[in-house]
Design a protein around this motif. Structure first.
Motif, PDB file in Angstrom:
ATOM      1  N   MET A  79       0.832  -1.200   0.000  1.00 48.57           N
ATOM      2  CA  MET A  79       0.000   0.000   0.000  1.00 48.57           C
ATOM      3  C   MET A  79       0.867   1.250   0.000  1.00 48.57           C
ATOM      4  N   PHE A  80       1.961   1.256   0.737  1.00 46.37           N
ATOM      5  CA  PHE A  80       2.901   2.380   0.766  1.00 46.37           C
ATOM      6  C   PHE A  80       3.411   2.667  -0.650  1.00 46.37           C
ATOM      7  N   ASN A  81       3.825   1.622  -1.351  1.00 44.22           N
ATOM      8  CA  ASN A  81       4.342   1.796  -2.709  1.00 44.22           C
ATOM      9  C   ASN A  81       3.260   2.283  -3.670  1.00 44.22           C
ATOM     10  N   GLN A  82       2.020   1.828  -3.481  1.00 47.87           N
ATOM     11  CA  GLN A  82       0.932   2.319  -4.319  1.00 47.87           C
ATOM     12  C   GLN A  82       0.690   3.806  -4.049  1.00 47.87           C
ATOM     13  N   LEU A  83       0.753   4.211  -2.796  1.00 50.60           N
ATOM     14  CA  LEU A  83       0.570   5.626  -2.460  1.00 50.60           C
ATOM     15  C   LEU A  83       1.667   6.497  -3.067  1.00 50.60           C
ATOM     16  N   LEU A  84       2.889   5.983  -3.115  1.00 48.05           N
ATOM     17  CA  LEU A  84       3.988   6.758  -3.705  1.00 48.05           C
ATOM     18  C   LEU A  84       3.755   7.032  -5.186  1.00 48.05           C
ATOM     19  N   GLY A  85       2.933   6.229  -5.834  1.00 42.30           N
ATOM     20  CA  GLY A  85       2.612   6.429  -7.241  1.00 42.30           C
ATOM     21  C   GLY A  85       1.559   7.499  -7.483  1.00 42.30           C
ATOM     22  N   VAL A  86       0.987   8.028  -6.426  1.00 39.83           N
ATOM     23  CA  VAL A  86      -0.044   9.062  -6.545  1.00 39.83           C
ATOM     24  C   VAL A  86       0.630  10.429  -6.625  1.00 39.83           C
ATOM     25  N   THR A  87       0.208  11.237  -7.586  1.00 39.96           N
ATOM     26  CA  THR A  87       0.739  12.591  -7.743  1.00 39.96           C
ATOM     27  C   THR A  87       0.537  13.381  -6.446  1.00 39.96           C
ATOM     28  N   GLY A  88       1.631  13.975  -5.963  1.00 37.13           N
ATOM     29  CA  GLY A  88       1.550  14.802  -4.763  1.00 37.13           C
ATOM     30  C   GLY A  88       1.751  14.051  -3.461  1.00 37.13           C
TER      31      GLY A  88
END
Length: 156
Positions: A79-88
């Protein structure tokens, strides 16, 4: 670069733990939600890690999660890595979100498009919360919301 660090939990405070492995004390930033699941100081721990490099720092972020059956899981790290893919969203914001919401709660908020739940995380406003939902709603499936609750398997 580092998949996980296994060693002795030496100390912890606020959002950081120190794990000694191979004669080195690894300073690892963790979500606040991890602190209540940590073993006692002096006990062995396995922490899944994400190594982030910036111009002015190199930082390890760590996750220690257990599924319903007590098996170690990479759920928080994923989930952390997926969040890092979100702009901003950078590592600190992603850590803040995972300090406020468990990965399952965050997945449920994304599927339900509940931006208010996500915006409760420190430093996350309504626009960023909506961006998280927009960027991740196609990457989250209902099967991930309740991982392994009925499968009885191990995710490691």
């Amino acid at each position: 670069m580092y998949s996980y660090i296994k060693g002795t939990l030496e100390e912890y405070w606020e959002d950081t733990i120190v794990v000694e492995s191979g004669g080195i004390g690894w300073n690892i930033h963790v979500p606040l939600s991890v602190l209540d699941r940590l073993p006692h100081v002096g006990e062995q721990i396995k922490v899944y890690t994400s190594f982030q490099v910036k111009e002015d720092s190199m930082t390890l972020y760590g996750f220690f999660s257990l599924n319903l059956f007590g098996f170690r899981s990479r759920q928080d790290l994923k989930m952390f890595n997926q969040l890092l893919g979100v702009t901003g969203i950078g590592p600190k914001a992603a850590l803040g979100i995972l300090s406020s919401l468990s990965p399952d709660d965050l997945r449920m908020a994304i599927i339900a498009e509940d931006s208010k739940a996500i915006a409760k995380a420190p430093g996350i406003g309504p626009k960023t919360a909506k961006r998280v939902i927009l960027d991740l709603k196609d990457k989250i499936s209902m099967d991930e919301v309740l991982p392994l609750q009925f499968a009885g398997g191990q995710t490691e």
